[in-house]
Write a protein that holds these residues in place. Sequence first.
Motif, PDB file in Angstrom:
ATOM      1  N   UNK B 109       0.849  -1.193   0.000  1.00 26.78           N
ATOM      2  CA  UNK B 109       0.000   0.000   0.000  1.00 26.78           C
ATOM      3  C   UNK B 109       0.884   1.242   0.000  1.00 26.78           C
ATOM      4  N   UNK B 110       2.012   1.126   0.636  1.00 26.92           N
ATOM      5  CA  UNK B 110       2.964   2.239   0.665  1.00 26.92           C
ATOM      6  C   UNK B 110       3.363   2.626  -0.753  1.00 26.92           C
ATOM      7  N   UNK B 111       3.613   1.623  -1.608  1.00 31.43           N
ATOM      8  CA  UNK B 111       3.939   1.899  -3.007  1.00 31.43           C
ATOM      9  C   UNK B 111       2.754   2.542  -3.710  1.00 31.43           C
ATOM     10  N   UNK B 112       1.539   2.080  -3.363  1.00 29.07           N
ATOM     11  CA  UNK B 112       0.339   2.618  -3.998  1.00 29.07           C
ATOM     12  C   UNK B 112       0.183   4.112  -3.708  1.00 29.07           C
ATOM     13  N   UNK B 113       0.603   4.527  -2.505  1.00 28.80           N
ATOM     14  CA  UNK B 113       0.460   5.943  -2.146  1.00 28.80           C
ATOM     15  C   UNK B 113       1.133   6.836  -3.185  1.00 28.80           C
ATOM     16  N   UNK B 114       2.290   6.391  -3.700  1.00 29.78           N
ATOM     17  CA  UNK B 114       2.987   7.211  -4.687  1.00 29.78           C
ATOM     18  C   UNK B 114       2.203   7.308  -5.984  1.00 29.78           C
ATOM     19  N   UNK B 115       1.519   6.218  -6.333  1.00 30.60           N
ATOM     20  CA  UNK B 115       0.664   6.254  -7.527  1.00 30.60           C
ATOM     21  C   UNK B 115      -0.487   7.226  -7.293  1.00 30.60           C
ATOM     22  N   UNK B 116      -1.026   7.242  -6.037  1.00 29.23           N
ATOM     23  CA  UNK B 116      -2.187   8.076  -5.724  1.00 29.23           C
ATOM     24  C   UNK B 116      -1.877   9.559  -5.725  1.00 29.23           C
ATOM     25  N   UNK B 117      -0.600   9.915  -5.603  1.00 29.27           N
ATOM     26  CA  UNK B 117      -0.253  11.334  -5.600  1.00 29.27           C
ATOM     27  C   UNK B 117      -0.653  11.961  -6.929  1.00 29.27           C
ATOM     28  N   UNK B 118      -0.406  11.228  -8.025  1.00 33.95           N
ATOM     29  CA  UNK B 118      -0.763  11.772  -9.336  1.00 33.95           C
ATOM     30  C   UNK B 118      -2.101  11.294  -9.864  1.00 33.95           C
ATOM     31  N   UNK B 119      -2.509  10.087  -9.458  1.00 42.75           N
ATOM     32  CA  UNK B 119      -3.797   9.584  -9.919  1.00 42.75           C
ATOM     33  C   UNK B 119      -4.845   9.865  -8.865  1.00 42.75           C
ATOM     34  N   UNK B 120      -5.666  10.901  -9.116  1.00 41.53           N
ATOM     35  CA  UNK B 120      -6.607  11.330  -8.086  1.00 41.53           C
ATOM     36  C   UNK B 120      -7.869  10.486  -8.039  1.00 41.53           C
ATOM     37  N   UNK B 121      -7.987   9.470  -8.925  1.00 44.02           N
ATOM     38  CA  UNK B 121      -9.211   8.681  -8.876  1.00 44.02           C
ATOM     39  C   UNK B 121      -9.014   7.347  -8.160  1.00 44.02           C
ATOM     40  N   UNK B 122      -7.938   7.240  -7.363  1.00 44.93           N
ATOM     41  CA  UNK B 122      -7.746   6.031  -6.561  1.00 44.93           C
ATOM     42  C   UNK B 122      -7.709   6.435  -5.094  1.00 44.93           C
ATOM     43  N   UNK B 123      -8.561   5.808  -4.261  1.00 48.94           N
ATOM     44  CA  UNK B 123      -8.582   6.054  -2.826  1.00 48.94           C
ATOM     45  C   UNK B 123      -7.910   4.868  -2.141  1.00 48.94           C
ATOM     46  N   UNK B 124      -6.710   5.068  -1.530  1.00 45.06           N
ATOM     47  CA  UNK B 124      -6.019   3.937  -0.907  1.00 45.06           C
ATOM     48  C   UNK B 124      -6.593   3.635   0.470  1.00 45.06           C
ATOM     49  N   UNK B 125      -6.859   2.375   0.759  1.00 41.54           N
ATOM     50  CA  UNK B 125      -7.393   2.001   2.067  1.00 41.54           C
ATOM     51  C   UNK B 125      -6.632   0.791   2.589  1.00 41.54           C
TER      52      UNK B 125
END
Lengths: 334, 224
Positions: B109-125
């Motif tokens: 999930x930590x890696x996903x956070x970096x993707x979420x910085x630019x992709x605003x349509x993903x909510x990490x949980x």
Amino acid sequence: MTVVYLSPRGVVVCEDDKVLEVRKITDDPAEAAKKWESGESRKIAEELAGKYNASIYDGPAPLEILIKSGLFKDEEEYKEFIQKFGFEMTKIRIKKSYTPDKMIIQAAMFIEDLNEIINRIYERLCEWYGIYFPEFVEEVDNMKKFFEIVSEAKDRKEAAKLAGIKDREIGYDFGEEDIEVVREIAKIGKNLLELKQRVTEYIRKLMSENYPNLTAIAGPIIGAKLLTLAGGIENLATLPASTIQVLGAEKALFRHLTKGTKPPKHGVLFQHPMVNTLPKSLRGRMARTLAAKIAIAAKVDYFSKGKEKIYEKLKKELDERYKELKEEVRGGKK
Amino acid sequence: MKLKPLDIPNTYWLFDGKKKILVTKNLVPGQRVYGEKLYKIKGVEYRQWIPYRSKLAAAIYKKISKVPLKEGYRVLYLGIASGTTASHVSDIIGEEGIIYGVDIAPRVIRDLLFVCIDRKNIVPILADANKIEDYSNIVPKVDFVYQDIAAPHQVEIFIKNVNHFLKEGKYGMIAIKARSIDVTKDPAVVFREAEKKLAEYFEIVDKKRLEPYEKDHIMILIKK
């Protein structure tokens, strides 16, 4: 029917279509995440539920109600907020998930890495230095001594003196530059051995501080290896003793499960002095007892967060079992 | 290079000489999520969708009958991990859509956070997909549930989440890994049992084995 809707931004109390009360929690996603994770947000919802004698809705607050209540302007604002909220909430949860075993596991895996690296350097250096001083390579079979002397000595004569061996001049004469390069490498080898010591000490310290029972029964190094194989203290505490017994022998275990060959008697537990000092026929029984005590030790360490120490009793039972089995050896086993 | 659109929004077959490559239109031009190749055609950027890295891509290559995603969709993604597949779902549903991505492992999930910085349509949980209470106040009813979780009770987790979060009449997809459910059983047996469990609650629309892209995996498409 009065319903209380809980959202990270605020709480809304509704009766059918009408909004009775709105309690805003915060506009800031990071603050919302903090209050959400601490349970503060839920408490506000419970307070309002008590006040209006209503129940809290078991789901996310519907968008129409959130907009009607004024908490959000439109769906766009909601999506932006929720995404940032999810991000911040996940940050908090990631930090919460930290446990000391994560560092122990990294350090234990690094020791494995170091062993490979140090061995490769040692083998290479033996070949390389052997061109210059094969007598030395032949005589000195201690890795630490080898690195120390080669990095220290400025030539073959000095190396011979430091090692206390005879220089028969079988090797090829190295120039100054040749010696310099080899010395550099030997120095790295020496430093890596020191690093291994340092990291091993680090593991011992973390193990005895955080998992005292596991450390007392399995020992800090085997304990750390068990943690690595299990994937953490929570996993190790949940594993049955029969699995702990064979952790590290996965190849043999799955071969047994899928092909029906003989099952392994022990995995890393073989490295425990109480197991490997017994004859082959008794090792399985010792490994089983040891695994059972380790299972208990791990559970106490995990659930009491390293505060309870019950290893005295466990050690006593373990020692008794070991004595018992050792007696069988003397009692004329075949 | 030629593009041929699929029945899925923002998804194309790219023909580069003799090669046929699956791509999605990049929602965040210039961003690479996992080392995939980027292609620029007529000023528009596309990302390679590799079937050996993404089970959903593998299902498309194996000609699964339908990938029920539309622009603007709400998606619940269980087992989102670092976001390899999710990034393509994100491309497909576009800016108007939203993915609620759940994973139990802090490391990925930590890696996903970096993707979420630019992709605003993903909510990490970060949560256990088996504990719906941990995220049921955040995730609304969704248009599509996708699951890729390697756990022995993965089918039960899917059924629980679909029952709770999926809108009626909408679709769900689950990638089932036989070895995670039971390493000693024959995969065909595991898949048959899984299908039986799913059929008790939903309509089975299609199923496809994912060889050669994944070993002992099956993708099952259901309708609620």
